[in-house]
Structure formats: structure tokens, C-alpha cells
Design an enzyme around this catalytic site. Structure first.
Site, short mmCIF file in Angstrom:
data_model
loop_
_atom_site.label_atom_id
_atom_site.label_comp_id
_atom_site.label_asym_id
_atom_site.label_seq_id
_atom_site.Cartn_x
_atom_site.Cartn_y
_atom_site.Cartn_z
N ASP A 60 17.35 -37.24 -52.32
CA ASP A 60 16.80 -37.60 -51.01
C ASP A 60 17.52 -36.80 -49.93
O ASP A 60 18.75 -36.61 -50.02
CB ASP A 60 17.02 -39.11 -50.78
CG ASP A 60 16.23 -39.63 -49.60
OD1 ASP A 60 15.51 -40.63 -49.75
OD2 ASP A 60 16.32 -39.01 -48.52
N SER A 126 3.13 -30.97 -36.94
CA SER A 126 1.79 -31.57 -37.00
C SER A 126 1.09 -31.47 -35.65
O SER A 126 1.74 -31.50 -34.59
CB SER A 126 1.93 -33.05 -37.37
OG SER A 126 0.75 -33.75 -37.08
N ALA A 127 -0.21 -31.39 -35.69
CA ALA A 127 -1.01 -31.36 -34.45
C ALA A 127 -0.93 -32.70 -33.73
O ALA A 127 -1.35 -32.82 -32.58
CB ALA A 127 -2.46 -31.04 -34.79
N TYR A 150 5.19 -41.65 -36.32
CA TYR A 150 5.13 -40.43 -37.14
C TYR A 150 5.12 -39.19 -36.22
O TYR A 150 5.95 -38.29 -36.37
CB TYR A 150 3.87 -40.43 -38.02
CG TYR A 150 3.57 -39.08 -38.60
CD1 TYR A 150 2.63 -38.24 -38.02
CD2 TYR A 150 4.26 -38.63 -39.72
CE1 TYR A 150 2.38 -36.97 -38.54
CE2 TYR A 150 4.01 -37.36 -40.25
CZ TYR A 150 3.06 -36.55 -39.64
OH TYR A 150 2.82 -35.29 -40.15
N LYS A 154 7.93 -36.05 -35.55
CA LYS A 154 7.62 -34.61 -35.67
C LYS A 154 7.99 -33.90 -34.38
O LYS A 154 8.55 -32.80 -34.38
CB LYS A 154 6.13 -34.41 -36.00
CG LYS A 154 5.79 -34.77 -37.44
CD LYS A 154 6.58 -33.91 -38.42
CE LYS A 154 6.32 -34.29 -39.87
NZ LYS A 154 7.13 -33.48 -40.82
N TYR A 178 0.24 -28.43 -38.26
CA TYR A 178 -0.96 -28.50 -39.10
C TYR A 178 -2.03 -29.34 -38.42
O TYR A 178 -1.71 -30.37 -37.82
CB TYR A 178 -0.72 -29.22 -40.42
CG TYR A 178 0.49 -28.84 -41.19
CD1 TYR A 178 1.01 -29.73 -42.10
CD2 TYR A 178 1.11 -27.62 -41.03
CE1 TYR A 178 2.12 -29.42 -42.85
CE2 TYR A 178 2.23 -27.29 -41.76
CZ TYR A 178 2.74 -28.20 -42.67
OH TYR A 178 3.85 -27.89 -43.40
C1 WQD Z 1 -10.53 -37.72 -39.95
C2 WQD Z 1 -11.87 -38.22 -39.41
C3 WQD Z 1 -11.85 -40.54 -38.82
C4 WQD Z 1 -11.29 -41.97 -42.96
C5 WQD Z 1 -4.57 -37.70 -39.67
C6 WQD Z 1 -3.25 -38.08 -39.06
C7 WQD Z 1 -2.16 -37.28 -39.58
C8 WQD Z 1 -2.44 -35.81 -39.69
C9 WQD Z 1 -3.91 -35.48 -40.00
C10 WQD Z 1 -0.35 -34.98 -40.56
C11 WQD Z 1 -11.71 -39.16 -38.21
C12 WQD Z 1 -12.81 -40.29 -39.99
C13 WQD Z 1 -11.44 -41.16 -41.84
C14 WQD Z 1 -12.35 -42.83 -43.36
C15 WQD Z 1 -13.67 -42.03 -41.52
N1 WQD Z 1 -1.65 -35.32 -40.77
N2 WQD Z 1 -12.62 -41.19 -41.14
N3 WQD Z 1 -13.50 -42.82 -42.62
O1 WQD Z 1 -6.98 -39.22 -38.23
O2 WQD Z 1 -7.70 -36.80 -37.82
O3 WQD Z 1 -5.44 -37.26 -38.67
O4 WQD Z 1 -4.46 -36.64 -40.60
O5 WQD Z 1 0.18 -34.69 -39.57
O6 WQD Z 1 -1.92 -37.79 -40.89
O7 WQD Z 1 -3.26 -37.85 -37.69
O8 WQD Z 1 -7.42 -37.65 -40.16
O9 WQD Z 1 -8.64 -37.92 -42.28
O10 WQD Z 1 -7.67 -39.99 -41.14
O11 WQD Z 1 -9.68 -38.85 -40.16
O12 WQD Z 1 -14.74 -42.03 -40.87
O13 WQD Z 1 -12.25 -43.60 -44.37
O14 WQD Z 1 -12.51 -38.97 -40.43
O15 WQD Z 1 -12.42 -41.47 -37.89
O16 WQD Z 1 -12.79 -38.90 -37.33
P1 WQD Z 1 -6.95 -37.78 -38.62
P2 WQD Z 1 -8.32 -38.65 -41.02
#
Ligand code: WQD
Length: 339
Positions: A60, A126-127, A150, A154, A178
């Protein structure tokens, strides 16, 4: 003489794909991972893909002695740091554990690097460090902020690295922000493999496609977007991995520190992905529209220009490539588990 890279979190989703890209780029790679979010047999599968033995230290980043032991055992030339807790929702329920792993863990690593005379680091950011905005595509100069613990960790990680670099000119860093990683390696031997019900869109659709989940819940179709569903900048995990190699190559060649987006600059909606995945798996996938998810934004995609200008990086895989590779991975893994 091949350079040796310490890859923390190298058994995880993005870490394991970056392992493959680093080895194929000619680096020696040592993995440090506590396997809290990685299956034990990932190194075996990496050995099959690369055709070479994999060096793994199960530890770890919070264990300073264990991290120091890795630097004593190998002549490390640079570090690519993935090891962190990464679930946005969970980070709101256990903020202190996120700050401890993601920030104290980073400080441990940087102190050990300094003591070992290693001053080059590529940092997985992360974005989510961008403040909420309607101004897309998002450039690196956009306002920073955080909407979760989170994202805070970052942002703190970036600031810690920049503060340390400001105190000692020997440091060089690549901070990579990302957008939405998706897809799997073409071998279908590694991919996204969440233990529980996935929060993210593609792994959720993958489990619907393979029959492990009944239907996709589309979180709202009343957003101000072309089809009403959320739009995101999905980037193939192998493009992301190759972006890390470009950042590391630049640092090893003596380039200045850089902070860049790793995205495609293209936005795809939830229904776009559903349609592409249906094509990949050969059947229409069931979905129902539900309420919006708290905290979601309508649209979010990055400006990839700086990564191209500074690193010569440009994503080259599209949404169909992401869905096809994810389907190959999840159906192979499901058959393996079913056997
Ligand atoms: C994408 C789109 C949801 C699931 C996350 C986090 C963070 C980052 C990127 C690391 C959105 C829609 C999702 C579902 C849905 N990673 N959705 N049904 O929220 O943009 O970002 O991932 O830094 O972890 O910020 O990604 O994949 O959760 O959602 O409709 O079961 O899909 O509303 O529009 P997100 P996501």
C-alpha cells in the site's frame, strides 16, 4: 539501457492497460499495488499479453517502509502514479479514507522518491478538478473546483506536486486530467472489472449486455443536449494508456512539467453509447428513463489541443472501438466465470 518505471496501482483498470503500453514502448516496469481494487490474476494476464514476466510488489502506498523497499530493490527512473481510491459517490461517505490514501499516499511516495533521488512523476488526475462550467470544450486554463471529496483529493494532489516542484528544480511532472475512460485491451484479457454494481455508464451497459443486470437506467432525458441525455467525453483506455507513455517519454527526454487533458474533444450521449453497444453485442439493449442523478451535469467534454501540441498525443479510437473492445472483454470474462 532500458529505463525502469514504478507503476503504482498497476493492477487496476487504467494501470494495467498503461502497463502494457509502457512495456511495448520499451520500458522496464515494476508494479506496486495493494490489490484492493484489482483481481489477483491480473499480473498473470499481463504476462500473457506482453510475453514477459511481471514484477509485482503487493503493498500500500501508505506503507512507507514497503514503498522505500521497492526503491531499494530497483533502480527506479520515474514513477507513474495511479494508486488511489476513485469512486466519486463513496468518497462522500468516507472522505477521510480518500484524503488519507489519495493525499497522504502521494506525500509518502514523493518523500520516498526524493530520498531515492527520483524526480520524475506522471500523475493520474481527473477532469473532475474543473469547476462546473457551460463552456465546452474545457481547456486546461478553465476554473478549477471540486464537487466531491474524490475531486478534492485530485486537486490537492496536483497542488502538492506543483508546490514541491516549485521548491526544487529537479522535479518534473506530467499531470494528466482524464475525462471518461472506457473500453478494454484488444486481447480481451484485461478490462474494467468492478466488483459491485458499476456507477459508471459503460461497465453498467456491459453487465446488461452480458445478462448480469436486467436493464440500463438512463438518468434523465430532459437535459439541454441533442437527444436529452447526458453527454460526456469518452476516451478509449488504450488511448489513455498511450497518453501516459507520451507524457513519460517527454519527461525522460528532459521536457518541462506539463498539465494536459486526456480526452477526445468529442461528446457522446448515453443513447449514443447504448446504440453503439447494441451494435457491438448484436442485440437491442433494454433501458428505461429514470430521474436525473444528483450532481450530474448535462454535458462535459475536454479540449485535447494542448496534449497534441506538447506531447504529440491524439486519441485515435472511437466510441465503436470502445464498445466492441468492452463487449469482447466482458463476454470472455463472463464465459470464463460461467465455466
Ligand atoms: C456518464 C453519463 C450519467 C450510469 C465519472 C466520475 C469520475 C470520473 C469519470 C475519474 C452521465 C449517465 C451513468 C448509469 C446513466 N472518473 N449514466 N446511467 O459521472 O461523467 O464521471 O466518471 O475521475 O469517476 O466523475 O461518468 O459514467 O458515471 O456517467 O444514465 O447507470 O452516463 O448520467 O450522463 P461521469 P458516468
Amino acid at each position: 539501457m532500458r529505463k525502469t518505471i514504478l507503476l503504482t496501482g498497476g493492477a487496476g483498470y487504467i494501470g494495467s492497460h498503461t502497463y502494457v503500453a509502457l512495456v511495448q514502448a520499451g520500458y522496464e516496469v515494476v508494479i506496486l499495488d495493494n490489490f484492493s481494487n484489482a483481481r489477483a490474476d491480473v499480473p498473470d494476464r499481463l504476462e500473457v499479453i506482453t510475453g514477459a514476466p511481471v514484477t509485482v510488489h503487493r503493498a500500500d502506498v501508505l506503507d512507507k517502509q514497503a514503498v522505500a523497499a521497492v526503491f531499494a530493490a530497483h533502480k527506479i527512473d520515474a514513477v507513474v502514479h495511479f494508486a488511489a481510491r476513485k469512486a466519486v459517490g463513496e468518497s462522500q461517505t468516507i472522505p477521510l479514507e480518500y484524503i488519507e490514501t489519495n493525499c497522504t499516499g502521494l506525500v509518502n511516495l514523493l518523500m520516498t522518491m526524493r530520498d531515492a533521488g527520483v524526480f520524475r512523476i506522471v500523475f493520474s488526475s481527473s477532469a473532475t478538478v474543473y469547476a462546473e462550467t457551460e463552456d465546452w470544450p474545457i481547456p486546461e486554463e478553465a476554473e478549477l473546483g471540486y464537487a466531491s471529496t474524490y475531486a478534492l483529493t485530485k486537486l490537492m494532489g496536483e497542488q502538492i506536486i506543483r508546490q514541491v516542484a516549485g521548491s526544487d528544480a529537479r522535479w518534473r511532472h506530467g499531470i494528466l486530467r482524464y475525462f471518461n475512460p472506457a473500453g478494454a485491451h484488444e486481447s480481451a484479457l484485461i478490462g474494467e472489472d468492478p466488483r459491485d454494481i458499476p456507477n459508471n455508464l459503460m461497465p453498467y451497459i456491459a453487465k446488461v449486455a452480458v445478462g448480469e443486470l436486467p436493464t440500463l437506467n438512463v438518468f434523465g432525458d430532459d437535459y439541454p443536449t441533442p437527444d436529452g441525455t447526458g453527454v460526456r467525453d469518452y476516451i478509449h483506455v488504450m488511448d489513455l494508456a498511450e497518453g501516459h507513455v507520451k507524457s513519460l517519454d517527454a519527461l525522460m527526454a528532459g521536457a518541462e512539467s506539463h498539465i494536459v487533458n486526456l480526452g477526445t474533444g468529442k461528446g457522446y450521449s448515453v443513447l449514443d453509447m447504448l446504440a453503439s453497444y447494441s451494435k457491438a453485442c448484436g442485440r437491442d439493449l433494454p433501458y428505461r428513463v429514470t430521474e436525473r442523478r444528483a450532481g450530474d451535469l448535462a454535458c462535459y467534454f475536454g479540449d485535447p489541443a494542448k496534449a497534441k501540441a506538447l506531447l504529440g498525443f491524439q486519441a485515435r479510437r472511437d466510441l465503436d472501438d470502445m464498445c466492441r473492445s468492452s463487449w469482447a472483454w466482458i463476454s470472455r470474462r463472463s464465459n470464463m466465470r460461467g465455466a
